[in-house]
Motif scaffolding. Structure first.
Motif, PDB file in Angstrom:
ATOM      1  N   GLY A   1       0.717  -1.248  -0.097  1.00  0.00           N
ATOM      2  CA  GLY A   1      -0.002  -0.101   0.101  1.00  0.00           C
ATOM      3  C   GLY A   1       0.828   1.128  -0.029  1.00  0.00           C
ATOM      4  O   GLY A   1       2.090   1.253   0.125  1.00  0.00           O
ATOM      5  N   PHE A   2       0.178   2.273  -0.463  1.00  0.00           N
ATOM      6  CA  PHE A   2       0.668   3.577  -0.126  1.00  0.00           C
ATOM      7  C   PHE A   2       0.082   4.597   0.777  1.00  0.00           C
ATOM      8  O   PHE A   2      -1.263   4.612   1.017  1.00  0.00           O
ATOM      9  CB  PHE A   2       0.459   4.520  -1.620  1.00  0.00           C
ATOM     10  CG  PHE A   2       1.262   3.881  -2.781  1.00  0.00           C
ATOM     11  CD1 PHE A   2       2.530   4.300  -3.054  1.00  0.00           C
ATOM     12  CD2 PHE A   2       0.684   3.065  -3.555  1.00  0.00           C
ATOM     13  CE1 PHE A   2       3.221   3.740  -4.207  1.00  0.00           C
ATOM     14  CE2 PHE A   2       1.358   2.578  -4.698  1.00  0.00           C
ATOM     15  CZ  PHE A   2       2.805   3.021  -5.015  1.00  0.00           C
ATOM     16  N   ILE A   3       1.104   4.786   1.972  1.00  0.00           N
ATOM     17  CA  ILE A   3       0.318   5.397   3.163  1.00  0.00           C
ATOM     18  C   ILE A   3       0.705   6.791   2.913  1.00  0.00           C
ATOM     19  O   ILE A   3       1.498   7.413   2.930  1.00  0.00           O
ATOM     20  CB  ILE A   3       1.104   5.069   4.172  1.00  0.00           C
ATOM     21  CG1 ILE A   3       1.101   3.384   4.382  1.00  0.00           C
ATOM     22  CG2 ILE A   3       0.241   5.523   5.603  1.00  0.00           C
ATOM     23  CD1 ILE A   3      -0.157   2.670   4.204  1.00  0.00           C
ATOM     24  N   TYR A   4      -0.689   7.632   2.915  1.00  0.00           N
ATOM     25  CA  TYR A   4      -0.680   9.180   2.765  1.00  0.00           C
ATOM     26  C   TYR A   4      -0.792   9.683   4.031  1.00  0.00           C
ATOM     27  O   TYR A   4      -1.445   9.422   5.108  1.00  0.00           O
ATOM     28  CB  TYR A   4      -1.727   9.532   2.107  1.00  0.00           C
ATOM     29  CG  TYR A   4      -1.704   9.211   0.609  1.00  0.00           C
ATOM     30  CD1 TYR A   4      -1.995  10.285  -0.319  1.00  0.00           C
ATOM     31  CD2 TYR A   4      -2.105   7.705   0.168  1.00  0.00           C
ATOM     32  CE1 TYR A   4      -1.786   9.827  -1.715  1.00  0.00           C
ATOM     33  CE2 TYR A   4      -1.857   7.414  -1.356  1.00  0.00           C
ATOM     34  CZ  TYR A   4      -1.735   8.565  -2.120  1.00  0.00           C
ATOM     35  OH  TYR A   4      -1.888   8.158  -3.578  1.00  0.00           O
ATOM     36  N   LEU A   5       0.409  10.600   4.372  1.00  0.00           N
ATOM     37  CA  LEU A   5       0.536  11.322   5.748  1.00  0.00           C
ATOM     38  C   LEU A   5       0.456  12.735   5.741  1.00  0.00           C
ATOM     39  O   LEU A   5       1.157  13.453   4.734  1.00  0.00           O
ATOM     40  CB  LEU A   5       2.016  10.839   6.311  1.00  0.00           C
ATOM     41  CG  LEU A   5       1.808   9.203   6.651  1.00  0.00           C
ATOM     42  CD1 LEU A   5       3.293   8.709   6.869  1.00  0.00           C
ATOM     43  CD2 LEU A   5       0.902   8.830   7.963  1.00  0.00           C
ATOM     44  N   GLY A   6      -0.015  13.347   6.436  1.00  0.00           N
ATOM     45  CA  GLY A   6      -0.040  14.612   6.522  1.00  0.00           C
ATOM     46  C   GLY A   6      -0.898  15.364   7.771  1.00  0.00           C
ATOM     47  O   GLY A   6      -1.460  14.449   8.534  1.00  0.00           O
ATOM     48  N   TYR A   7      -0.542  16.525   8.308  1.00  0.00           N
ATOM     49  CA  TYR A   7      -1.334  16.954   9.099  1.00  0.00           C
ATOM     50  C   TYR A   7      -2.865  17.219   8.616  1.00  0.00           C
ATOM     51  O   TYR A   7      -3.021  17.997   7.679  1.00  0.00           O
ATOM     52  CB  TYR A   7      -0.674  18.507   9.912  1.00  0.00           C
ATOM     53  CG  TYR A   7       0.588  18.103  10.297  1.00  0.00           C
ATOM     54  CD1 TYR A   7       0.612  17.523  11.612  1.00  0.00           C
ATOM     55  CD2 TYR A   7       1.780  18.246   9.638  1.00  0.00           C
ATOM     56  CE1 TYR A   7       1.747  17.239  12.036  1.00  0.00           C
ATOM     57  CE2 TYR A   7       2.909  18.167  10.245  1.00  0.00           C
ATOM     58  CZ  TYR A   7       3.192  17.577  11.614  1.00  0.00           C
ATOM     59  OH  TYR A   7       4.297  17.382  12.164  1.00  0.00           O
ATOM     60  N   PRO A   8      -3.780  17.046   9.573  1.00  0.00           N
ATOM     61  CA  PRO A   8      -5.321  17.314   9.213  1.00  0.00           C
ATOM     62  C   PRO A   8      -5.624  18.755   8.828  1.00  0.00           C
ATOM     63  O   PRO A   8      -5.258  19.491   9.660  1.00  0.00           O
ATOM     64  CB  PRO A   8      -6.118  16.748  10.505  1.00  0.00           C
ATOM     65  CG  PRO A   8      -5.038  16.095  11.153  1.00  0.00           C
ATOM     66  CD  PRO A   8      -3.824  16.346  10.806  1.00  0.00           C
ATOM     67  N   ALA A   9      -6.323  18.838   7.848  1.00  0.00           N
ATOM     68  CA  ALA A   9      -6.682  20.133   7.324  1.00  0.00           C
ATOM     69  C   ALA A   9      -7.976  20.793   8.555  1.00  0.00           C
ATOM     70  O   ALA A   9      -8.253  19.965   9.199  1.00  0.00           O
ATOM     71  CB  ALA A   9      -7.428  20.346   6.016  1.00  0.00           C
ATOM     72  N   ALA A  10      -8.116  22.036   8.742  1.00  0.00           N
ATOM     73  CA  ALA A  10      -9.001  22.468   9.549  1.00  0.00           C
ATOM     74  C   ALA A  10     -10.366  21.801   9.443  1.00  0.00           C
ATOM     75  O   ALA A  10     -10.927  21.727  10.395  1.00  0.00           O
ATOM     76  CB  ALA A  10      -8.875  24.197   9.523  1.00  0.00           C
ATOM     77  N   ASP A  11     -10.581  21.630   8.185  1.00  0.00           N
ATOM     78  CA  ASP A  11     -12.031  21.199   7.735  1.00  0.00           C
ATOM     79  C   ASP A  11     -12.237  19.903   7.695  1.00  0.00           C
ATOM     80  O   ASP A  11     -13.247  19.228   7.262  1.00  0.00           O
ATOM     81  CB  ASP A  11     -12.765  22.121   6.869  1.00  0.00           C
ATOM     82  CG  ASP A  11     -11.829  21.748   5.465  1.00  0.00           C
ATOM     83  OD1 ASP A  11     -10.836  21.180   5.576  1.00  0.00           O
ATOM     84  OD2 ASP A  11     -12.442  22.057   4.385  1.00  0.00           O
ATOM     85  N   PHE A  12     -11.112  18.983   8.143  1.00  0.00           N
ATOM     86  CA  PHE A  12     -11.278  17.578   8.115  1.00  0.00           C
ATOM     87  C   PHE A  12     -12.401  16.907   9.016  1.00  0.00           C
ATOM     88  O   PHE A  12     -12.931  17.678   9.884  1.00  0.00           O
ATOM     89  CB  PHE A  12     -10.145  16.841   8.463  1.00  0.00           C
ATOM     90  CG  PHE A  12      -9.856  16.518   9.853  1.00  0.00           C
ATOM     91  CD1 PHE A  12     -10.117  15.128  10.353  1.00  0.00           C
ATOM     92  CD2 PHE A  12      -9.605  17.470  10.540  1.00  0.00           C
ATOM     93  CE1 PHE A  12      -9.760  14.909  11.659  1.00  0.00           C
ATOM     94  CE2 PHE A  12      -8.999  17.302  11.947  1.00  0.00           C
ATOM     95  CZ  PHE A  12      -9.191  15.919  12.519  1.00  0.00           C
ATOM     96  N   VAL A  13     -12.965  15.830   8.251  1.00  0.00           N
ATOM     97  CA  VAL A  13     -14.193  15.277   9.186  1.00  0.00           C
ATOM     98  C   VAL A  13     -13.978  14.027   9.548  1.00  0.00           C
ATOM     99  O   VAL A  13     -13.365  13.112   8.757  1.00  0.00           O
ATOM    100  CB  VAL A  13     -15.512  15.326   8.136  1.00  0.00           C
ATOM    101  CG1 VAL A  13     -16.664  14.835   8.870  1.00  0.00           C
ATOM    102  CG2 VAL A  13     -15.787  16.684   7.694  1.00  0.00           C
ATOM    103  N   ILE A  14     -14.219  13.791  10.759  1.00  0.00           N
ATOM    104  CA  ILE A  14     -14.166  12.298  11.198  1.00  0.00           C
ATOM    105  C   ILE A  14     -15.577  11.781  11.546  1.00  0.00           C
ATOM    106  O   ILE A  14     -16.291  12.363  12.454  1.00  0.00           O
ATOM    107  CB  ILE A  14     -13.451  12.154  12.520  1.00  0.00           C
ATOM    108  CG1 ILE A  14     -11.752  12.728  12.228  1.00  0.00           C
ATOM    109  CG2 ILE A  14     -13.537  11.036  13.373  1.00  0.00           C
ATOM    110  CD1 ILE A  14     -11.124  11.687  11.585  1.00  0.00           C
ATOM    111  N   SER A  15     -16.000  10.677  10.913  1.00  0.00           N
ATOM    112  CA  SER A  15     -17.301  10.401  11.085  1.00  0.00           C
ATOM    113  C   SER A  15     -17.274   9.254  12.030  1.00  0.00           C
ATOM    114  O   SER A  15     -16.201   8.620  12.320  1.00  0.00           O
ATOM    115  CB  SER A  15     -17.765   9.711   9.657  1.00  0.00           C
ATOM    116  OG  SER A  15     -17.078   8.710   9.250  1.00  0.00           O
ATOM    117  N   GLY A  16     -18.503   9.334  12.697  1.00  0.00           N
ATOM    118  CA  GLY A  16     -18.573   8.164  13.626  1.00  0.00           C
ATOM    119  C   GLY A  16     -18.903   6.887  13.073  1.00  0.00           C
ATOM    120  O   GLY A  16     -19.429   6.808  11.822  1.00  0.00           O
TER     121      GLY A  16
END
Length: 194
Positions: free
Chosen positions: A160-175
């Motif tokens: 796999g390719f693992i994309y890494l970065g600091y989350p943007a201010a508007d990122f969404v984490i769904s339950g």
């Protein structure tokens, strides 16, 4: 962050900032990955850190190769080629995880499983430090050009390719909930209350 909290809250995040993660931080995350269980301590995984302009170079290399191959078959899917062309630029840093091929099918399966465990360690370690991630497979994982660019053998596997970065201010984490119907208890007897 507690390990169970990391397991329960980690999600794939598509929206990240362009800020590059420091090399020392990535080294720590890869060290966490290498603590994954692996049969006979073979440590079969290889990590290829792709950053800065190298992301574009690799994406272009793979897209061009895929286009040439499609042209020989008589049909080019321009949308698919365009997607690959920009694939690795969706995050400031990408880690490709590979495993070598073995002629023993059991070793192949065990090495793949160990690399998957290493990726999970990497994802959880990143999340515990406020770094977003996404594990991607797809066309690039199967691409002979991607394997050539990374310097792995044609029959080796890109897990796999693992994309890494600091989350943007508007990122969404769904339950989300998990279905526990997948658990069967064979021979389990609850101990009597004391």
């Amino acid at each position: 962050m507690d390990v169970l909290d990391a397991i329960r809250t980690r999600r794939s995040v598509n929206r990240v900032t362009s800020r590059l993660i420091p090399k020392a931080e990535i080294t720590d995350l890869l060290d966490a990955a290498m603590w994954a269980p692996n049969h006979h301590f073979t440590e079969p995984w290889r990590f290829h850190v792709i950053a800065n302009d190298e992301r574009t170079k690799m994406s272009e290399f793979v897209a061009d190769a895929m286009k040439r191959e499609a042209e020989t078959r008589g049909g080019v899917n321009e949308a698919a080629i365009a997607k690959v062309r920009g694939a690795l630029t969706r995050a400031p840093l990408v880690v490709a995880v590979t495993v070598g091929h073995s002629n023993d099918p059991v070793t192949n399966l065990e090495d793949y499983a160990a690399a998957c465990c290493a990726i999970q360690n990497l994802l959880l370690a990143a999340w515990s430090r406020g770094i977003a991630s996404k594990w991607r497979t797809g066309d690039m994982s199967e691409s002979p050009a991607a394997k050539a660019y990374l310097g792995v053998r044609p029959n080796d596997r890109i897990v796999g390719f693992i994309y890494l970065g600091y989350p943007a201010a508007d990122f969404v984490i769904s339950g989300r909930e998990r279905n526990r119907d997948c658990i069967s208890w064979l021979g389990w007897v609850d101990s009597p209350a004391k």
